[in-house]
Scaffold this motif. Structure first.
Motif, mmCIF file in Angstrom:
data_model
loop_
_atom_site.group_PDB
_atom_site.id
_atom_site.type_symbol
_atom_site.label_atom_id
_atom_site.label_comp_id
_atom_site.label_asym_id
_atom_site.label_seq_id
_atom_site.Cartn_x
_atom_site.Cartn_y
_atom_site.Cartn_z
ATOM 1 N N GLN A 19 80.263 6.020 -32.570
ATOM 2 C CA GLN A 19 80.289 7.137 -33.515
ATOM 3 C C GLN A 19 80.041 6.618 -34.934
ATOM 4 O O GLN A 19 79.297 7.225 -35.702
ATOM 5 C CB GLN A 19 81.625 7.880 -33.446
ATOM 6 N N HIS A 20 80.659 5.498 -35.254
ATOM 7 C CA HIS A 20 80.482 4.892 -36.575
ATOM 8 C C HIS A 20 79.014 4.497 -36.779
ATOM 9 O O HIS A 20 78.428 4.776 -37.834
ATOM 10 C CB HIS A 20 81.401 3.667 -36.725
ATOM 11 N N LEU A 21 78.424 3.858 -35.786
ATOM 12 C CA LEU A 21 77.026 3.459 -35.891
ATOM 13 C C LEU A 21 76.099 4.674 -35.959
ATOM 14 O O LEU A 21 75.089 4.652 -36.676
ATOM 15 C CB LEU A 21 76.649 2.541 -34.730
ATOM 16 N N ALA A 22 76.431 5.739 -35.249
ATOM 17 C CA ALA A 22 75.629 6.962 -35.316
ATOM 18 C C ALA A 22 75.692 7.569 -36.716
ATOM 19 O O ALA A 22 74.683 8.082 -37.224
ATOM 20 C CB ALA A 22 76.107 7.964 -34.268
ATOM 21 N N ASP A 23 76.862 7.500 -37.344
ATOM 22 C CA ASP A 23 77.009 8.007 -38.711
ATOM 23 C C ASP A 23 76.139 7.223 -39.696
ATOM 24 O O ASP A 23 75.786 7.734 -40.758
ATOM 25 C CB ASP A 23 78.467 7.924 -39.171
ATOM 26 N N HIS A 24 75.807 5.976 -39.347
ATOM 27 C CA HIS A 24 74.993 5.120 -40.211
ATOM 28 C C HIS A 24 73.554 4.979 -39.702
ATOM 29 O O HIS A 24 72.825 4.076 -40.125
ATOM 30 C CB HIS A 24 75.654 3.736 -40.353
ATOM 31 N N TRP A 25 73.161 5.852 -38.776
ATOM 32 C CA TRP A 25 71.821 5.801 -38.189
ATOM 33 C C TRP A 25 70.765 5.868 -39.303
ATOM 34 O O TRP A 25 70.831 6.696 -40.202
ATOM 35 C CB TRP A 25 71.635 6.952 -37.208
#
Length: 148
Positions: free
Chosen positions: A14-20
């Motif tokens: 989720q964190h990485l998706a927020d920084h996509w």
């Protein structure tokens, strides 16, 4: 219940998706923001990179990023990769089927029939929701009111 590994994996993704689209995210930043032990996170992210879901870059400016757009990674994918199955009992698993010990023959077991339905409905939900989908935060009092 989901394992701690699965919960950490979901939070990291989720964190990485927020920084996509914003470049590499350092492991320490993910660990701190998501309250995940860095050593455990290292193992998780290495496994997910081997599975092809993450791109990792070593070095001072290195880090991690999703290998696929968030819309192409479902929560079902993450649970299956970390847990192995969505089934609550071994006889209801599609990919890791085993006969249950001390049980009735499968064709006579109503609990198995129920668990197959639970597995299928759970899979339908988790496979339909991707990392790109917004997850609405529930207020604590809404959850408590619903439980009563």
């Amino acid at each position: 219940m989901l394992s701690q590994k699965t919960r950490y994996t979901i939070r990291a993704f989720q964190h990485l998706a927020d920084h996509w689209g914003k470049g590499q995210v350092q492991l320490a930043d993910i660990a701190e923001a998501q309250n995940i032990p860095p050593k455990f996170l290292t193992v998780i992210l290495s496994e997910m990179a081997r599975e092809g879901l993450l791109i990792s870059q070593r070095g001072r400016d290195g880090g991690y990023q999703l290998a696929l757009p968030p819309i192409d990674i479902s929560y079902g994918d993450l649970v299956r990769l970390t847990r192995g199955s969505l089934a609550l009992v071994p006889c209801a698993s599609r990919n890791a089927h085993e006969h249950c010990k001390n049980c009735l023959p499968e064709r006579e077991c109503r609990m198995r029939s129920l668990m197959l339905k639970v597995r299928d409905d759970t899979a339908a939900i988790l496979d339909r929701i991707s990392l790109a989908d917004p997850i609405r935060m529930e207020a604590l009092f809404e959850t408590e009111d619903a439980a009563q």
